[in-house]
Design an enzyme around this catalytic site. Structure first.
Site, PDB file in Angstrom:
ATOM      1  N   GLY B  11       0.808  -1.414   0.030  1.00 50.89           N
ATOM      2  CA  GLY B  11      -0.072   0.087   0.139  1.00 50.89           C
ATOM      3  C   GLY B  11       0.842   0.947  -0.023  1.00 50.89           C
ATOM      4  O   GLY B  11       1.849   1.235   0.540  1.00 50.89           O
ATOM      5  N   ARG B  72       1.379  -5.170  -5.607  1.00 47.31           N
ATOM      6  CA  ARG B  72       1.604  -6.379  -5.000  1.00 47.31           C
ATOM      7  C   ARG B  72       1.877  -7.752  -5.794  1.00 47.31           C
ATOM      8  O   ARG B  72       1.275  -7.436  -6.778  1.00 47.31           O
ATOM      9  CB  ARG B  72       0.448  -6.783  -3.932  1.00 47.31           C
ATOM     10  CG  ARG B  72      -0.051  -5.879  -2.959  1.00 47.31           C
ATOM     11  CD  ARG B  72      -1.221  -6.100  -2.195  1.00 47.31           C
ATOM     12  NE  ARG B  72      -1.862  -4.618  -1.551  1.00 47.31           N
ATOM     13  CZ  ARG B  72      -1.459  -4.127  -0.451  1.00 47.31           C
ATOM     14  NH1 ARG B  72      -0.620  -4.779   0.360  1.00 47.31           N
ATOM     15  NH2 ARG B  72      -1.781  -3.095  -0.021  1.00 47.31           N
ATOM     16  N   THR B 125       3.931   2.538   5.825  1.00 43.23           N
ATOM     17  CA  THR B 125       2.488   1.925   5.841  1.00 43.23           C
ATOM     18  C   THR B 125       1.780   3.038   6.547  1.00 43.23           C
ATOM     19  O   THR B 125       2.458   3.617   7.689  1.00 43.23           O
ATOM     20  CB  THR B 125       2.500   0.625   6.339  1.00 43.23           C
ATOM     21  OG1 THR B 125       0.913   0.280   6.593  1.00 43.23           O
ATOM     22  CG2 THR B 125       3.225   0.164   7.516  1.00 43.23           C
ATOM     23  N   ASP B 127      -0.478   2.229   8.510  1.00 40.79           N
ATOM     24  CA  ASP B 127      -1.410   1.707   9.612  1.00 40.79           C
ATOM     25  C   ASP B 127      -0.486   1.405  11.212  1.00 40.79           C
ATOM     26  O   ASP B 127      -1.000   1.340  11.917  1.00 40.79           O
ATOM     27  CB  ASP B 127      -1.519   0.063   9.306  1.00 40.79           C
ATOM     28  CG  ASP B 127      -2.532   0.154   8.094  1.00 40.79           C
ATOM     29  OD1 ASP B 127      -3.447   0.981   8.158  1.00 40.79           O
ATOM     30  OD2 ASP B 127      -2.590  -0.817   7.300  1.00 40.79           O
ATOM     31  N   ARG B 171      -6.677  -2.761  10.189  1.00 38.51           N
ATOM     32  CA  ARG B 171      -7.250  -4.138  10.644  1.00 38.51           C
ATOM     33  C   ARG B 171      -6.877  -4.737  11.774  1.00 38.51           C
ATOM     34  O   ARG B 171      -7.760  -5.474  12.546  1.00 38.51           O
ATOM     35  CB  ARG B 171      -6.987  -5.091   9.274  1.00 38.51           C
ATOM     36  CG  ARG B 171      -7.954  -4.766   8.255  1.00 38.51           C
ATOM     37  CD  ARG B 171      -7.648  -5.424   7.151  1.00 38.51           C
ATOM     38  NE  ARG B 171      -8.254  -4.665   5.805  1.00 38.51           N
ATOM     39  CZ  ARG B 171      -7.991  -4.922   4.587  1.00 38.51           C
ATOM     40  NH1 ARG B 171      -7.228  -6.021   4.317  1.00 38.51           N
ATOM     41  NH2 ARG B 171      -8.264  -4.059   3.522  1.00 38.51           N
TER      42      ARG B 171
END
Lengths: 319, 319, 319, 319
Positions: B11, B72, B125, B127, B171
């Site tokens: 990502g 990816r 990332t 996240d 997530r």
């Protein structure tokens, strides 16, 4: 006219505070007393009416939302509700009312005007869907909010060479989609006013692909169909994977743009001028970039249409 | 080491371009030739490798996404894919590789290192879910993007006295929700790391209501459950209506903050220094606000945990 | 007409890239070849002319500045310079030219038109000072940039109860000051078109003080006098300390607003349409919110005037 | 401890409101009564002390400036002033005080502590110049404000191929210049902590020119010398024209970043915890990304130094 009041009703829109500020200060500059009514018609019926002064509206021109709060009221649609509202206004000797909201809110204002209570409306809604004015308060801010989101999504679309379907507000009116799509450089724009041809959408995607353009952004107004359905159709028609984003409520908020602050200021001041002149049952809007005064009746019977030239322009530039 | 290359994988995240710029310019400052590999490992296997110079990375530090594009690749997980990649690198006489991405990308880098090809990883990332570094590239920008959205939603929440449930990315890691919730002043924050008690959420809402606080914002990380389910539970538990917004892909994009530009610059430069020193199979991250070098093995076996003090802080401040 | 070109000239303005994109894509949609000329008239005389395709203008609609670069040229004001320019255009078989810039740039375009080379002008300048159009490309973005700065300065002004004098661009035209002052809620607005009375400015400050308003923002267009002189006068007249900020070049840059992207798109497309119809020596602008085509001669002999109603509105709302 | 108070002092900084909110709510969560003191020490001596509740600090976490206002006071430096302050606090039975400000403000807090009145300091200043903490409240926002300005200026710099000299805040501390310069991609960064060599600055400009880089941005901290002098030197040394922008007070304002909202929240909560534990005469700051408690004495005797590695990094990346 010595005492007037102002309320906001329906969905909030950036620039409402600029309009409230203008109503209050213009009224005071004429020597009037100005009242703020909280929570729209619902609050009016309950007597949530407070005196405002010059300082009450200081430091609010840059704020989103509405300091008077807003609401929707079923009761106000009844004869009884309207009588209560007028009783509350008369108890405070208020002689005129400025209503900032959409066409639903104007129907309420028309009801008061029909009963002899002077009202003037200011078109405040991000949707730009009110006949009789070429722009509504909050629209410019909403479009800029959407293009900021599109600019961000484009970063990922470009980096990953993906197709994004972005759903924006607009149940019956495609103006946010059209403006944001054009100024965001979207590859396709789907709006409720124009039947869309999924074959054309996918043709554009596939043609773009052939030319080496592997990322695309498709803007769809919520009134067309959910973005997820568009994504599904693209998959079925063209075998292309897409990502879906529904922008949602962020579109209503935020500090108003210069345009909306100016528009709110101009319309708010003019609304007070009209009440002072003894006018009632009218909306103050913009036509061809000048302030225009329109009977509520003409707002209700009118039809807002999109600019088809712009729609065509979008197509010719997103090749 | 005379020739090195850089790629972005997984990502995209704001700040990746700052890291690319730093790798290229640091390399050049050492007299190296630096190559950019397009489309991550997929592009590497296909030989999408271009020489970069000082100007190639001019005017990119402020841009979101990644100029090298990302992807990816399943094939790269195979022995065959990895051999092709090494063949492509050797054909250009490239001796070291910087991989900017998440832990999946680092597994690929580890594979190359295991085969004797020097690799260094940079945690990129939004996240913030990579063990061994207390912050990842893009996280700060993502959190700021989310709080801008919350600030806008708050305008409407306040104006209409409504409760909003806002779903943000994450997530397995609740850091975006936790940081954005705390700094956005959210009333409740739901994250995957902590079991939530819907009774507590609704108790806070109802208590707030009693005190006169009629609007609330609840942040939920996507890994907890869809925001719409939370909305449904609030309705069933407390009889309260809510509005739902799923922020979606806007969280990945946008011009990086100063912090992410700086972080990308520091990590990018350090990655080149490490390759030059002959190191391999390592990630360059941040621990206690200093650059830290961690074996990929420790990244894979580690566990990122949230800061429970911060979680408790959020509770005590959102009363 | 088979081959056209586009250049940007004079000060850069946000939205120029949207106009370039529109010229290129509209031309291509008609089957034309479109050329970009770099560095304005100076580059034209030197033959810095490159073919553009659909992709050349991809991903630029959101960028500030001009991808074609700009410059000012003394040589182009000479007969010799103009002949060289036409020779360069003819060498490439270019038959028409779109010039994006201010009125100085239009004089150059008029010279080419006088010599038989078709030219159409697009008003691109943040100053909004071009007769024949009610708005120029870049103005809306510049005003929004200024109000963001005012909003920030207001934080400090309020926290410290200070008076700030903020100088904005506008040598002969006070539109940036007027719009930004009104929409930024400034207490006084000083513009070149209206003689200011320092006694009135200080009276407003002192009256505000009496009412308890201890912070104020005064906007002054650079064409009035340096902000530092205003500060000095306020000190002498009223004994009040002020802080001075000169906003400077930040006003020219930044990602264009939706309005400027749309305006650039519309004007760029229309300019190509006009060339195709065989028109020349004209500017395409906006009058009463519709596209208007105006002879350069009328631009040169016209006079841009400010909206005095707005000026008065500002006074009545900043009490 | 049952009653505590909070004040802001010295220059305002984004994030102060987040800290005030945290002090108030953390105090209330412990069952304390919390008071807000308006206008810093000046207001304290005059008894401008108001009770705060949970709602007093609602909807402020996102606002710049300080809702408690700030000021500088000469009188408070006297014994008499300090006695008045303590008398005012005792009259309200307040037992502890949180002071948000810079090191000048901490000297006042130390004076109170010396007289037996418990005080805890929170470092609030955009300048990042307080020993004992690696970051101050407001710094992150200020740096982001500056890079947004640089990004805008770069649009014009690139379009016109010009050199800009941008002056930023920082009399004794170059951190804003260093961070903003590095993350804004500036070609040269001049800070008070490092003697600059004008020959090196002009050499970099001329070398860049040779490579085809015709635009440059030079960041200078105000403590080095006025930007206009740098411009003059560049003209004399290298014969190059430059443009000058002094960013000024916009750097202090604006909605705080996520980092500053979080930092204010953490430090505010911790300050209350410390008072409750009976601590006094201490600053709560950040060291190596953890909360650190430092005696005021060590703050006063300490020295904030810049990160020379970062300075060198800037040089190697701006080639």
């Amino acid at each position: 006219m010595q005492k007037i009041a102002v309320l906001t009703s329906g969905g909030d829109a950036p620039g409402m505070n600029a309009a409230i500020r203008a109503v209050v200060r213009r009224g005071i500059s004429y020597g009037m007393e100005v009242y703020g009514i909280y929570h729209g018609y619902a609050g009016l019926m309950e007597g949530q009416i407070e005196p405002m002064n010059v300082g009450s509206v200081g430091d609010i021109i840059q704020r989103g939302g509405t300091i008077l709060h807003s609401s929707r009221s079923e009761k106000f649609k009844t004869e009884e509700g309207q009588q209560e509202a007028i009783a509350q206004l008369k108890a405070k000797e208020i002689e005129g009312l400025v209503v900032i909201g959409g066409d639903g809110s104007f129907r309420g204002a028309q009801n008061l005007a029909d009963k002899g209570f002077p009202t003037i409306g200011i078109p405040g809604t991000i949707d730009n869907d009110i006949p009789g004015t070429e722009v509504t308060l909050g629209f410019d801010t909403a479009v800029n909010t959407v293009i900021e989101a599109i600019d961000k999504i484009r970063d990922t679309a470009t980096s990953h060479e993906r197709i994004f379907v972005v759903e924006v507000m607009g149940r019956h009116c495609g103006d946010i989609a059209l403006w944001a799509g054009l100024s965001g450089g979207a590859e396709s724009i789907l709006i409720p006013e124009v039947d869309f041809d999924m074959k054309e959408v996918t043709y554009r995607l596939l043609e773009g692909n052939k030319r080496g353009k592997k990322h695309s952004i498709i803007i769809v107004a919520e009134g067309v169909c959910p973005a997820a359905e568009i994504a599904q159709m693209i998959k079925e028609e063209a075998g292309l994977e897409t990502r879906v984003t529904v922008l949602g409520h962020v579109q209503r908020g935020g500090s108003p743009t210069a345009f909306d602050r100016m528009l709110g200021s101009r319309l708010g001041a003019k609304a007070v001028d009209l009440l002072r002149e003894g006018q009632t049952g009218k909306m103050v809007g913009i036509q061809r970039n000048r302030i225009a005064v329109v009977d509520f009746a003409d707002v209700f019977s009118g039809k807002h249409s999109i600019d088809l030239d712009m729609y065509e322009l979008g197509k010719s530039l997103s090749i």
